[in-house]
Motif scaffolding. Structure first.
Motif, PDB file in Angstrom:
ATOM      1  N   TRP A   1      24.110 -60.285  -0.743  1.00  0.00           N
ATOM      2  CA  TRP A   1      24.977 -61.468  -0.947  1.00  0.00           C
ATOM      3  C   TRP A   1      24.207 -62.596  -1.609  1.00  0.00           C
ATOM      4  CZ3 TRP A   1      28.888 -58.743  -0.387  1.00  0.00           C
ATOM      5  CH2 TRP A   1      29.136 -57.955   0.720  1.00  0.00           C
ATOM      6  N   GLU A   2      22.963 -62.790  -1.189  1.00  0.00           N
ATOM      7  CA  GLU A   2      22.166 -63.848  -1.830  1.00  0.00           C
ATOM      8  C   GLU A   2      21.991 -63.582  -3.311  1.00  0.00           C
ATOM      9  OE1 GLU A   2      18.467 -64.098   0.336  1.00  0.00           O
ATOM     10  OE2 GLU A   2      19.084 -66.072   1.036  1.00  0.00           O
ATOM     11  N   ALA A   3      21.773 -62.290  -3.616  1.00  0.00           N
ATOM     12  CA  ALA A   3      21.557 -61.943  -5.022  1.00  0.00           C
ATOM     13  C   ALA A   3      22.840 -62.068  -5.836  1.00  0.00           C
ATOM     14  CB  ALA A   3      21.013 -60.520  -5.117  1.00  0.00           C
ATOM     15  N   SER A   4      23.980 -62.137  -5.150  1.00  0.00           N
ATOM     16  CA  SER A   4      25.253 -62.162  -5.869  1.00  0.00           C
ATOM     17  C   SER A   4      25.730 -63.576  -6.197  1.00  0.00           C
ATOM     18  CB  SER A   4      26.341 -61.454  -5.052  1.00  0.00           C
ATOM     19  OG  SER A   4      26.741 -62.263  -3.963  1.00  0.00           O
ATOM     20  N   ILE A   5      24.995 -64.571  -5.733  1.00  0.00           N
ATOM     21  CA  ILE A   5      25.393 -65.949  -6.063  1.00  0.00           C
ATOM     22  C   ILE A   5      24.241 -66.632  -6.787  1.00  0.00           C
ATOM     23  CG2 ILE A   5      26.941 -66.247  -4.094  1.00  0.00           C
ATOM     24  CD1 ILE A   5      24.641 -67.932  -2.811  1.00  0.00           C
ATOM     25  N   SER A   6      24.558 -67.777  -7.389  1.00  0.00           N
ATOM     26  CA  SER A   6      23.452 -68.550  -7.945  1.00  0.00           C
ATOM     27  C   SER A   6      22.723 -69.174  -6.758  1.00  0.00           C
ATOM     28  CB  SER A   6      23.989 -69.606  -8.895  1.00  0.00           C
ATOM     29  OG  SER A   6      24.968 -70.353  -8.237  1.00  0.00           O
ATOM     30  N   GLN A   7      21.603 -69.723  -6.990  1.00  0.00           N
ATOM     31  CA  GLN A   7      20.766 -70.294  -5.931  1.00  0.00           C
ATOM     32  C   GLN A   7      21.617 -71.047  -4.894  1.00  0.00           C
ATOM     33  OE1 GLN A   7      17.355 -70.013  -6.671  1.00  0.00           O
ATOM     34  NE2 GLN A   7      16.812 -70.678  -4.623  1.00  0.00           N
ATOM     35  N   PRO A   8      21.533 -70.677  -3.580  1.00  0.00           N
ATOM     36  CA  PRO A   8      22.329 -71.434  -2.623  1.00  0.00           C
ATOM     37  C   PRO A   8      21.877 -72.886  -2.572  1.00  0.00           C
ATOM     38  CG  PRO A   8      20.846 -69.940  -1.452  1.00  0.00           C
ATOM     39  CD  PRO A   8      20.672 -69.690  -2.926  1.00  0.00           C
ATOM     40  N   ARG A   9      22.850 -73.773  -2.464  1.00  0.00           N
ATOM     41  CA  ARG A   9      22.498 -75.187  -2.488  1.00  0.00           C
ATOM     42  C   ARG A   9      21.724 -75.559  -1.219  1.00  0.00           C
ATOM     43  NH1 ARG A   9      26.727 -80.053  -3.550  1.00  0.00           N
ATOM     44  NH2 ARG A   9      25.680 -81.638  -2.327  1.00  0.00           N
TER      45      ARG A   9
ATOM     46  N   SER B   1      27.028 -65.928   8.882  1.00  0.00           N
ATOM     47  CA  SER B   1      28.093 -66.101   7.884  1.00  0.00           C
ATOM     48  C   SER B   1      27.635 -65.710   6.483  1.00  0.00           C
ATOM     49  CB  SER B   1      28.599 -67.550   7.891  1.00  0.00           C
ATOM     50  OG  SER B   1      29.151 -67.843   9.144  1.00  0.00           O
ATOM     51  N   GLY B   2      26.332 -65.767   6.237  1.00  0.00           N
ATOM     52  CA  GLY B   2      25.828 -65.344   4.932  1.00  0.00           C
ATOM     53  C   GLY B   2      25.189 -63.968   4.984  1.00  0.00           C
ATOM     54  N   ARG B   3      25.339 -63.254   6.096  1.00  0.00           N
ATOM     55  CA  ARG B   3      24.623 -61.971   6.236  1.00  0.00           C
ATOM     56  C   ARG B   3      25.533 -60.811   6.595  1.00  0.00           C
ATOM     57  NH1 ARG B   3      18.855 -63.147   8.577  1.00  0.00           N
ATOM     58  NH2 ARG B   3      18.720 -65.387   8.316  1.00  0.00           N
TER      59      ARG B   3
ATOM     60  N   ALA C   1      38.384 -56.929   2.538  1.00  0.00           N
ATOM     61  CA  ALA C   1      36.937 -57.101   2.398  1.00  0.00           C
ATOM     62  C   ALA C   1      36.641 -58.243   1.436  1.00  0.00           C
ATOM     63  CB  ALA C   1      36.318 -55.808   1.886  1.00  0.00           C
ATOM     64  N   LEU C   2      35.532 -58.916   1.648  1.00  0.00           N
ATOM     65  CA  LEU C   2      35.139 -60.006   0.744  1.00  0.00           C
ATOM     66  C   LEU C   2      33.616 -60.144   0.729  1.00  0.00           C
ATOM     67  CD1 LEU C   2      34.287 -62.063   3.098  1.00  0.00           C
ATOM     68  CD2 LEU C   2      36.425 -63.167   2.733  1.00  0.00           C
ATOM     69  N   ASN C   3      33.171 -60.998  -0.172  1.00  0.00           N
ATOM     70  CA  ASN C   3      31.754 -61.362  -0.233  1.00  0.00           C
ATOM     71  C   ASN C   3      31.604 -62.618   0.640  1.00  0.00           C
ATOM     72  OD1 ASN C   3      29.412 -62.825  -1.021  1.00  0.00           O
ATOM     73  ND2 ASN C   3      29.338 -61.743  -2.964  1.00  0.00           N
ATOM     74  N   PRO C   4      30.986 -62.474   1.827  1.00  0.00           N
ATOM     75  CA  PRO C   4      30.986 -63.584   2.780  1.00  0.00           C
ATOM     76  C   PRO C   4      30.184 -64.786   2.304  1.00  0.00           C
ATOM     77  CG  PRO C   4      29.532 -61.834   3.540  1.00  0.00           C
ATOM     78  CD  PRO C   4      30.250 -61.295   2.338  1.00  0.00           C
ATOM     79  N   MET C   5      29.159 -64.524   1.499  1.00  0.00           N
ATOM     80  CA  MET C   5      28.336 -65.646   1.022  1.00  0.00           C
ATOM     81  C   MET C   5      29.152 -66.518   0.066  1.00  0.00           C
ATOM     82  SD  MET C   5      25.453 -67.098   1.383  1.00  0.00           S
ATOM     83  CE  MET C   5      23.811 -66.439   1.523  1.00  0.00           C
ATOM     84  N   LYS C   6      29.957 -65.874  -0.767  1.00  0.00           N
ATOM     85  CA  LYS C   6      30.789 -66.670  -1.678  1.00  0.00           C
ATOM     86  C   LYS C   6      31.807 -67.478  -0.877  1.00  0.00           C
ATOM     87  CE  LYS C   6      30.277 -63.901  -5.842  1.00  0.00           C
ATOM     88  NZ  LYS C   6      30.895 -63.034  -6.853  1.00  0.00           N
ATOM     89  N   TYR C   7      32.327 -66.865   0.171  1.00  0.00           N
ATOM     90  CA  TYR C   7      33.313 -67.568   1.002  1.00  0.00           C
ATOM     91  C   TYR C   7      32.664 -68.756   1.718  1.00  0.00           C
ATOM     92  CZ  TYR C   7      36.310 -68.377   5.102  1.00  0.00           C
ATOM     93  OH  TYR C   7      37.044 -68.962   6.106  1.00  0.00           O
ATOM     94  N   VAL C   8      31.512 -68.553   2.321  1.00  0.00           N
ATOM     95  CA  VAL C   8      30.912 -69.656   3.102  1.00  0.00           C
ATOM     96  C   VAL C   8      30.449 -70.791   2.183  1.00  0.00           C
ATOM     97  CG1 VAL C   8      28.490 -68.841   3.334  1.00  0.00           C
ATOM     98  CG2 VAL C   8      29.542 -70.160   5.167  1.00  0.00           C
ATOM     99  N   GLN C   9      29.985 -70.422   0.975  1.00  0.00           N
ATOM    100  CA  GLN C   9      29.583 -71.474   0.032  1.00  0.00           C
ATOM    101  C   GLN C   9      30.799 -72.282  -0.411  1.00  0.00           C
ATOM    102  OE1 GLN C   9      26.453 -72.240  -0.611  1.00  0.00           O
ATOM    103  NE2 GLN C   9      25.604 -70.507   0.494  1.00  0.00           N
ATOM    104  N   ALA C  10      31.914 -71.591  -0.629  1.00  0.00           N
ATOM    105  CA  ALA C  10      33.142 -72.293  -1.034  1.00  0.00           C
ATOM    106  C   ALA C  10      33.634 -73.208   0.087  1.00  0.00           C
ATOM    107  CB  ALA C  10      34.229 -71.283  -1.393  1.00  0.00           C
TER     108      ALA C  10
END
Ligand code: FAD
Length: 440
Positions: free
Chosen positions: A16-24, A73-75, A190-199
């Protein structure tokens, strides 16, 4: 097609980390600050509470020890599905009665719908896919249980769950030598949880909520008519506090938490993308979320980029040898359940904490003896939907929009201490051995 970042290997080292740009990385709390509500924890629960409160005009800060999505939430596996308790429907009915069990089921479904509706209204592409989830019998006798579960769910909850025979499984792309039939529940996706939590964090910031990163709360004490939350470089004074640390909560902030929850490990591996031939060789082509019927279950799904995500439960101790053993066992389980992929490389491998409670149910409410301190924790490994809706409910309790008795009874019980808390993990280890034996 999902673009993965290979240039940055970040804190969790997850897919998930690799699927987003740098987490803020939100700024650290430095100095003193005053808010109406302080939320401890930047995951689905804390951020959902913060978003709802901010939208209601309440001044809110989220204090997060690391960064948004650092916790479960990101894992997680990205199964937005029913769950939140280790009690099954029959046990819930016995303990709380049919009406409360139904109310609790409706709450779980509402949680799933809430996540779906959020993604849609925010216009977020969180790599969402598929509908419902399937439970796969890992022994013949478990298929009989699944069939009786289907009847039970229909009779008591009006749920139309579909029974699949071994032949159905093979025809519909759920191939595996160890699957003897299945039960498909029509809820979840199913979803990408990291994208959801960042949003979600973005919604909090846009609404005017403040998120502080690298700001672990180390102490919570009463200071006149406010609560005082201490971090390394600052203090927040707030009228109300939300505890949303779940499996990452410190047991001393507040001390009430000591011995009342039990964090355990769940681990995930993600393979490289699989080719059409490899998928055909295994006979697994479905992208439906799946889990087996073991007590120490495995959960798995084929993702949009055709990598296979495979998760396991059962890790108790978080030290290097125990984690290495968990990883080795997970890989061995994967190979025996999906033998055609025994040589397929795992490219991502990580783990996180899930939070168990003695009553095997979450707690969403005010902490006894600590007026103004609320908790939303204990999702028992299924928190995408549950933590999301419960964070909103906590906000409702704080603003007075709802009353505690409006929540389903299984959520109302404050966490009780585990007997002999210092030995929690040791006796859980015993229980896990027993479960492992029962699962055979
Ligand atoms: C490997 C794995 C797989 C999972 N798979 C699924 C799944 O497929 N579907 C599903 O529904 N659920 C799944 N779960 C469970 C789900 O991820 C969690 O239930 C959910 O994310 C919990 O959200 P939360 O906001 O309550 O807690 P978390 O997301 O864990 O957030 C808590 C946050 O609080 C912070 N924190 C804790 N203490 C403090 C403090 N004192 N000060 C400041 N900050 C603090 C932590 O740093 C953390 O970021 C999985 C969990 C794991 C670990």
């Amino acid at each position: 097609m999902l673009q993965l970042r290979t240039d940055v290997r970040k804190t969790i080292d997850s897919y998930w980390e690799a699927s987003i740009s740098q987490p803020r990385q939100d700024k650290q709390l430095i100095g003193n600050a005053l808010f109406d509500v302080a939320v401890i924890g930047g995951g689905f629960a804390g951020l959902s509470a913060a978003m709802k409160l901010t939208q209601a005009g309440v001044s809110v800060c989220v204090l997060e020890a690391e960064h948004v999505g650092y916790g479960a939430s990101g894992r997680n596996g990205g199964f937005c599905c029913l769950g939140g308790t280790k009690l099954d429907e029959r046990q819930l009915i016995r303990k709380y009665g049919l009406e409360e069990a139904r109310k609790f089921m409706a709450y779980q479904v509402a949680g799933i719908n809430l996540v779906a509706q959020r993604l849609e209204s925010w216009g977020i592409d969180a790599d969402r896919h598929s509908q419902g989830e399937i439970s796969l019998a890992h022994r013949q006798k478990d298929f009989s249980s699944l069939k009786s579960d289907a009847e039970f769910l229909k009779e008591h909850f009006g749920i139309n769950a579909r029974v699949l025979t071994k032949a159905d499984l093979d025809a519909e792309g759920y191939g595996g030598p160890g699957f003897f039939g299945g039960l498909h529940m029509p809820y979840g996706f199913a979803l990408n949880p990291m994208k959801y939590v960042q949003a979600l964090a973005g919604q909090v910031r846009n609404a005017g909520g403040k998120i502080f990163g690298k700001s672990a709360v180390t102490d919570l004490s009463r200071d006149g008519d406010r609560w005082c939350l201490e971090t390394k470089h600052g203090f927040v004074r707030a009228k109300k506090v939300v505890l949303a640390g779940n499996g990452y909560a410190r047991e001393d902030a507040p001390k009430w938490l000591h011995g009342r929850t039990l964090p355990v490990m769940s681990s995930i591996q993600v393979t490289r993308p699989l080719s059409d031939d490899e998928l055909a060789a295994q006979g697994w082509t479905s992208n439906t979320m799946a889990a087996d019927t073991r007590i120490l279950l495995h959960y798995f799904r084929l993702m949009p980029d055709r990598r296979f995500l495979f998760g396991t439960r059962g890790g108790i101790f978080e030290n290097a040898p125990a984690l290495a053993a968990m990883r080795k066992r997970a890989r061995a389980d994967f190979q025996s359940m999906f033998p055609a992929w025994a040589g397929v490389e795992t490219e991502f491998n990580w783990y996180g904490h899930v939070c168990l409670a003695r009553a095997l149910t979450p707690f969403v409410g005010e902490v006894p003896g600590m007026e103004g301190v609320f908790a939303a924790m204990g999702w028992h490994g299924s928190g995408i939907a549950m933590a999301s809706i419960s964070g909103e409910k906590i906000a409702g309790l704080i603003t007075g929009a709802i009353r505690p008795q409006d929540l389903p009874k299984p959520l109302q019980q404050p966490f009780r201490k585990f007997p002999f808390p210092a030995f929690r993990r040791v006796y859980l280890q015993g229980a896990y051995w027993l479960y492992g034996w029962k699962d055979r």
